[in-house]
Enzyme design. Structure first.
Site, short mmCIF file in Angstrom:
data_model
loop_
_atom_site.label_atom_id
_atom_site.label_comp_id
_atom_site.label_asym_id
_atom_site.label_seq_id
_atom_site.Cartn_x
_atom_site.Cartn_y
_atom_site.Cartn_z
N TYR A 61 119.22 136.71 14.91
CA TYR A 61 120.18 136.25 15.92
C TYR A 61 121.51 135.96 15.24
O TYR A 61 121.65 134.95 14.54
CB TYR A 61 119.67 135.00 16.63
CG TYR A 61 118.47 135.21 17.53
CD1 TYR A 61 118.05 136.47 17.91
CD2 TYR A 61 117.76 134.11 18.01
CE1 TYR A 61 116.95 136.65 18.74
CE2 TYR A 61 116.65 134.28 18.85
CZ TYR A 61 116.25 135.54 19.19
OH TYR A 61 115.16 135.72 20.01
N GLY A 212 119.05 136.73 34.79
CA GLY A 212 120.03 136.23 35.76
C GLY A 212 119.79 136.66 37.19
O GLY A 212 120.41 136.11 38.11
#
Length: 323
Positions: A61, A212
């Protein structure tokens, strides 16, 4: 604030919070700009203060940036945190270009993770996925050796098949399976989830709002720079029809006095005592809302409505979860 319940991570695993904190979006990854470092650290510490002890990160990440953040946040309070780390992903130029799961690479990766996190032992260590480039037995066997060395406590796996899960567990007991799971992504219910339950493996469920889609805030068409545009689910007529499906969730949320996001998290939480919603947060302002979701209960009729309306396959188009 809702009291955070604890759950055993698998039949023989440690007690962890029933909700986990996904730290990825605190760093600039997948087109996300990340968050101010001070706010990110404060968010992790506020989560620990609230009783959330499961922190999820990955060594790839933002090229270790995320692990450094987590390390700063847990400094001086190591015993408050259960650290889950994914490894194996190779990122170049901001793009995922493959996996490196060779034993020699794993032994290299973990040393960098331990330094960045500022700890001696990683609680849960797991390949981010498997691609058959290296035998499962070699990957899991290498992590088992790291347990003997004291560098790892428990072995996890992520984004794999039921057959791969069985093979991995035959090499060394697997404590946790990390996998995408939501009202919109239920394909794992037919095989992978039953296998995890049969083997006594805890489930860490991410993407509870389906990138989302289930937040109730998404509108068609998406902005041109939205990363979701890469996936068929969020394109053209698929997105329009999928958003129509989400109206049912929005109406139920309004009737119950919550947000669609809270109901999406609550639905995952309601799927079993062995399943943990892993919720991405990068601001303290979201903590109360997400923790509150863990106290939401559904009537049998409400669950039936959601399960029927969002039956497997009801949402059109795939994402990376349907690789």
């Amino acid at each position: 604030m809702t009291t955070i319940a604890k759950m055993p991570l698998g039949n023989n695993g440690p007690l962890v919070s029933k909700i986990g904190l996904g730290c990825m979006r605190m760093s600039p990854v997948w087109g996300n700009p990340g968050t101010d470092e001070t706010e990110s650290i404060a968010t992790i510490q506020a989560a620990l203060d609230s009783g959330i002890n499961f922190l999820n990160t990955g060594d790839f990440y933002a090229s270790g940036h995320n692990e450094l953040l987590v390390g700063k946040a847990i400094k001086g309070r190591r015993d408050d945190a259960f650290i889950s780390v994914k490894f194996g992903g190779i990122i170049y130029g901001g793009q995922f270009i493959g996996l490196d799961l060779r034993p020699i690479a794993i032994k290299n990766f973990i040393n960098y993770s331990l330094i960045r996190l500022g700890i001696d032992t990683i609680d849960l260590y797991q390949p981010c996925r498997l691609d058959n480039s290296v035998p499962i037995e070699d990957v899991i066997g290498t992590i088992a050796d790291l347990i003997k060395e004291g560098k790892v406590r428990h072995i996890g796996v992520s984004e794999i098949t039921a057959d791969q899960l069985r093979r991995a567990n035959s090499v060394h007991p697997i404590t946790a399976l990390e996998i995408g799971y939501s009202l919109a992504d239920r394909q794992i219910e037919s095989d992978l989830l039953p296998t995890a339950k049969e083997l006594g493996i805890g489930v860490v469920a991410f993407a509870n709002t389906a990138e989302g889609l289930l937040t109730g805030d998404m509108k068609a068409p998406l902005p041109a720079n939205a990363y979701q545009n890469h996936f068929p689910r969020f394109q053209g007529e698929n997105l329009k029809k999928n958003l129509e499906k989400v109206e049912v969730l929005k109406q139920m949320a309004k009737q119950k006095g919550y947000t669609p996001t809270q109901l999406a998290i609550a639905w995952v939480n309601a799927q079993g005592d062995h399943i943990m919603p892993l919720v991405s947060m990068n601001r303290r302002a979201r903590l109360t809302e997400n923790v509150q979701a863990m106290g939401i209960e559904f009537t049998p009729d409400e669950l039936n409505t959601l399960n029927t309306h969002f039956s497997p396959g009801a949402i059109l188009g795939g994402t990376y979860l349907q690789r």
